[in-house]
Design an enzyme around this catalytic site. Structure first.
Site, short mmCIF file in Angstrom:
data_model
loop_
_atom_site.label_atom_id
_atom_site.label_comp_id
_atom_site.label_asym_id
_atom_site.label_seq_id
_atom_site.Cartn_x
_atom_site.Cartn_y
_atom_site.Cartn_z
N GLY A 1 0.82 -1.20 0.00
CA GLY A 1 0.00 0.00 0.00
C GLY A 1 0.86 1.26 0.00
N CYS A 2 0.22 2.38 -0.29
CA CYS A 2 0.95 3.63 -0.43
C CYS A 2 1.43 4.15 0.93
CB CYS A 2 0.08 4.67 -1.14
SG CYS A 2 -1.58 4.84 -0.44
#
Lengths: 376, 376, 376, 376
Positions: free
Chosen positions: A149-150
């Site tokens: 994920g970011c």
């Protein structure tokens, strides 16, 4: 040429994959998947691709796609891939999953934080976590790659050397993160309207954001690695061993690692900044900390350790695959403030996916990704 | 490798040149000129270039630079280049000027609109106007290339086919243009502060903006070309002949071309949109107008004629060298609304400069410029 | 205290009415209508109203509301009010309609531009057009007030004195307008998402925007008024006579008035700027034009004629009911550029509605509206 | 009518004072001070005030101003007021200082953090710290009021009940704050240009921001108050006693209070959000914490304790004097996340100054300040 298919190509992350792959010298896109826009020209959905992409969008058909593509990127909602993946498909093609389906090793943790049951838990062990810089040795052979994920990528990369070297107390880690609005996706929802986001900042998902366990698990491996190295010495595959311990419920080893993670929505398109706080475990100097960062990242092309006194700013990484990291020791409080910034659409999603693809296909890791950041 | 020097490399346009040239396969930058930051690392001025550009900024020294560079880009204030250029320098190197010094053929017009005296009027005739798509045949041999303004490029490209084909009445042309704030440069001026620009739109330079005569001159050539072709037929070098007539005060030929041009400042970083109005000279249909655009731009890589009913939006060209053009015929009023959009930093400045460099050095025109637009 | 009900109180215009009315010393809100949020606390829909508004939203029930309220504001989609209004309701309460249902006098024009059939054409004649400064004498007695559109108010007020005095040629009028995004409403639509609007400007509704006939009709009255006064002299009720002529198809009198109107979406919350172009009918000086504006607006509290050389900017009117107007004569082209700016939520919607309410209830026109603009 | 003078009226905070005071029913501005714009019309510096403020700017002359004004607001750089204030002036007029000169009680702390020597340390003891809700009883009699900083007001109000009730461990407090750009002032500096701020978020002043000791001192009082009450009971003037202890170097009483404070710059005009983290000292429930907030703020007009599960967002307070506070207990980590939001220009500067003025002149505290927040 690598034949790439994208499921979910009309979301923001999917579109960023398109941008990167059409400029990639060794890849071509053979499938623009989009359930919402089947048979519509892709360039009508994204006007920037007019006269660049001629293809129409195609429906989701993982079976057919596995026949046509060497690699499939899934930029899809949580649960989709776990519901359709199979050994048969993995025999035919590689999968790089931008959703969260295969990021967490413990199925219970997944089901608790995501609120859905996992349809393919048997594949959790095989899936390789694709935080490239930290797991590089395991990526080339991966069939199923779980792209991080970011928020996760930012937070882990910023804290990793400090945790790995046991320079900070893992019980004190706080991550206050700020993200541009593209991270919220392209869904037509009221809270994401221009007038609702503009001229405001807000926290959300406080104490409950789904990226929390992912950060904890990966930093837990890092802490364990530090323990193992001290106690046992020798070369060590962080994630393989870490995963094993983690699966057995030994996450974080002898010391619990429970972070506080608070994401915020910022009125800008792209960028994530993670401001991380932790108590130092000793009287470390700026040079000590810098040496730790250099030890792990000194040779990394995409990680830029900023000079003393410089803080990362999201504007300096926009459009690129870089992660900028800075830190400041606070002698008054005995804490360190470590800060990381990246472009959530690139290193936080599509860029890292391409970075992993490069490794999975024996290409130079930076192929197609040496784009300088775009400013202003 | 083309050795390129940049004077004014720390302005926004200069920095965009840096971004494009370091990614250009056939060019290298040998001189980062910046009077304001002499001896400072370039990457301290622009953090995006950290670990990408190692060089320090150097003072302006055109003589020395002419020895070291194959081409010099001048992204400098009006009057600078005219004050230092010489035949001697032009014998050693090529110059691509992003300022206005050599854009207008008539020195009186220059001095009236810019309010400064021109120090090198003898070179006006030689200078080649670098609106690439319209003047392509004259660019390869240029020693001194006058790179067009951002508003100018947008306005001229949007209106050119209509003027050239005499489909609109040149006495009725109105250009209402809107620009992102990077066009105002990086000077520390109160009106450009975040809080002054944000959440507002304003017109400026109403009836007096300096890009006005540049638009009029070039569209004047286009009108003349239409006349010549009708009356005389045959192949015809638009700018060589046009310039001659223009120098002789015969601008616009038998019909005056006086536009109303109003620029506006928009709270965004990049992008220019020109909304152009003119009365049609006949009952032209959508297909007629489209045919005119196709005639002149059908083979152009960087000009995208949008499908019927689609208007250009600056978001679709951001970061790229594309110009998007759309139009709508208004039967009620007998007018056409022609609209063009581009990225003022790329096609409106640095990108077109590189496009011209490519031609001047025998490279494919799109070399280093096939960057897809970045969205969002 | 005036008892006010609002239908559509959870749209942006409705919410702005709430903001203005709760601070209004002579009004109280008795009905927060919102079909989408029935029984939900209003302050959960708009967090700014927490601890200020205690009421819950109520369903649309015009009959019941007419019993409870002295005035009803309808901030509703086109067609709603025409479908439910009746003589019975108008006998019990006054209505101020922020939709377009009763703005145009000619039902054919309405049905053509709005694409729906009008359910209450018999009331078109009675409805009073509420552009307060121009129609002030007819407003106090109105039962049904048609509150003008946001683009319309800006465009008409900017051009009115020039048209009324026949200083510009009505066949040459072009209005290039730019609006903040709140004008697009609070509907959850993809084109209004933050990342779609931010960092971009786009034209829309080119040649077809529904505010076009409204501008033309009202400016047509103004032109007629100029004719009547010249030919017949004497006092003259602009709208009563104008409407009559207009209904009879004599719009614009002896000279057609067909404008080109192009709206643009700007990445900001509030504000409209109209840049208007027209050919002057004589050699008017700055002083001549200024005298015309002073003649009509010299005593207006909410209209500010800017000093020579000053252009309106939307930031200077934000949050207020002011309209700022500036102009510039272009001697080269014989045109005038007249520019107007206002806050689309206030003078362009809710503010003007309250201004009209004040007149309809015998209050000072500026009551509750003397809010200074909020900057930055 | 209170005659008010403003020194520094052309900065952003000064201008906000103007906005609030011209709408205040009991105040009038008699002096628009501005060293930079002497003799220029105020409305030329701030176009929003055109036709509202007729006055010209006047030079700084505290002596003369003391003759003319009942109260002087100083919105000036650090050090200015301390350099010119005198007992003579304080005998003639009251001063509300928006700079930091009299906020800290310990002159050494001031000189260390601000890097300038204090010219009037003798007045530090007399100065009353104007965080209205917490120091209300001492404000009416103040001659010299030190108006708190914007970050400070947010942070202190958010944490106060938790510290006062000893529900959190003061050694664990982290404040991660985010501010709109108006907080940076109207100086023409490169880092504040539109293109530098837009589309980016950055930390700054990490570990060294000047609001840090102010937060620590005031929260130190609060902690002390908690100790005193437990040990000694009885009524207690928080700030008088707290100040005494603090001056004697006994800050924070028996427990050190050293916070980590990190401000960030956000691309928006107004608003501050403080996300505060601390370890709970017991197993407190949501209801326990809510009771603590209600105990101290239950009757406060300007403090809004949000419902469970709701986080503050700066958009909901914009333009108003409200502070919105929410919190979330994190059982996993044993921490609380307490969040506060306000408008840095209003409650963080000019609004609180007017709130204090009201108390100092015997007016209702909310006079002129019951403005609903402006959205969007």
């Amino acid at each position: 040429m690598i034949k790439a298919g994208i499921i979910g190509s009309t979301g923001y992350a999917g579109q960023e994959l398109v941008r990167l792959l059409i400029a990639h010298p060794e890849a071509e896109i053979v499938w623009y998947g989009s359930r919402s826009y089947v048979d519509e020209p892709y360039s009508r959905v994204y006007g920037n691709m007019f006269k660049i992409v001629d293809a129409d969008c195609r429906d989701d058909d993982l079976q057919q796609l596995a026949e046509e593509a060497d690699v499939i990127f899934t930029a899809t909602p949580q649960g989709y891939l776990a519901g359709v993946i199979s050994e048969d498909i993995l025999k035919k093609t590689k999968i790089i999953d931008l959703s969260a389906d295969f990021r967490l090793k413990n199925v219970n943790v997944y089901e608790k934080w995501y609120g859905i049951s996992h349809k393919a838990p048997a594949l959790l062990r095989e899936a390789v976590y694709g935080l490239t810089e930290l797991n590089r040795e395991n990526i080339p052979d991966a069939r199923l790659l779980a792209n991080p994920g970011c928020y996760t990528t930012t937070s882990i990369l910023t804290l990793y050397p400090l945790i790995r070297e046991h320079m900070i107390d893992p019980a004190t880690v706080i991550v206050d993160a700020k993200s541009g609005t593209s991270g919220a996706g392209r869904g037509a929802k009221l809270p994401n309207l221009y007038c609702e986001v503009n001229e405001s900042i807000k926290p959300y998902g406080v104490t409950t954001h789904r990226h929390t366990p992912e950060i904890e698990e990966q930093l837990g491996y890092a802490w364990l690695a530090g323990e193992y190295e001290k106690e046992e010495g020798g070369a060590w595959n962080l994630f393989r061993v870490g995963q094993k311990e983690y699966e057995e419920g030994n996450a974080g080893g002898k010391k619990a690692l429970t972070i506080s993670f608070t994401p915020h929505l910022v009125p800008m398109n792209r960028g994530i900044l993670a401001t991380c706080y932790a108590s130092l475990t000793g009287n470390y100097t700026e040079a000590d900390v810098r040496a730790a960062y250099e030890k792990y990242y000194g040779n990394e092309y995409f990680i830029r350790i900023l000079p003393e006194g410089t803080c990362p700013e999201t504007r300096w990484v926009e459009g690129s695959n870089f992660v900028d990291i800075g830190f400041k020791i606070d002698e008054r409080s005995g804490r360190i403030v470590a800060m990381g910034a990246l472009d959530n659409m690139v290193k936080g999603a599509a860029g890292q996916a391409v970075q992993n693809m490069n490794l999975m296909f024996g290409l130079p890791e930076t192929e197609g990704l040496r784009l300088p950041p775009v400013f202003p």
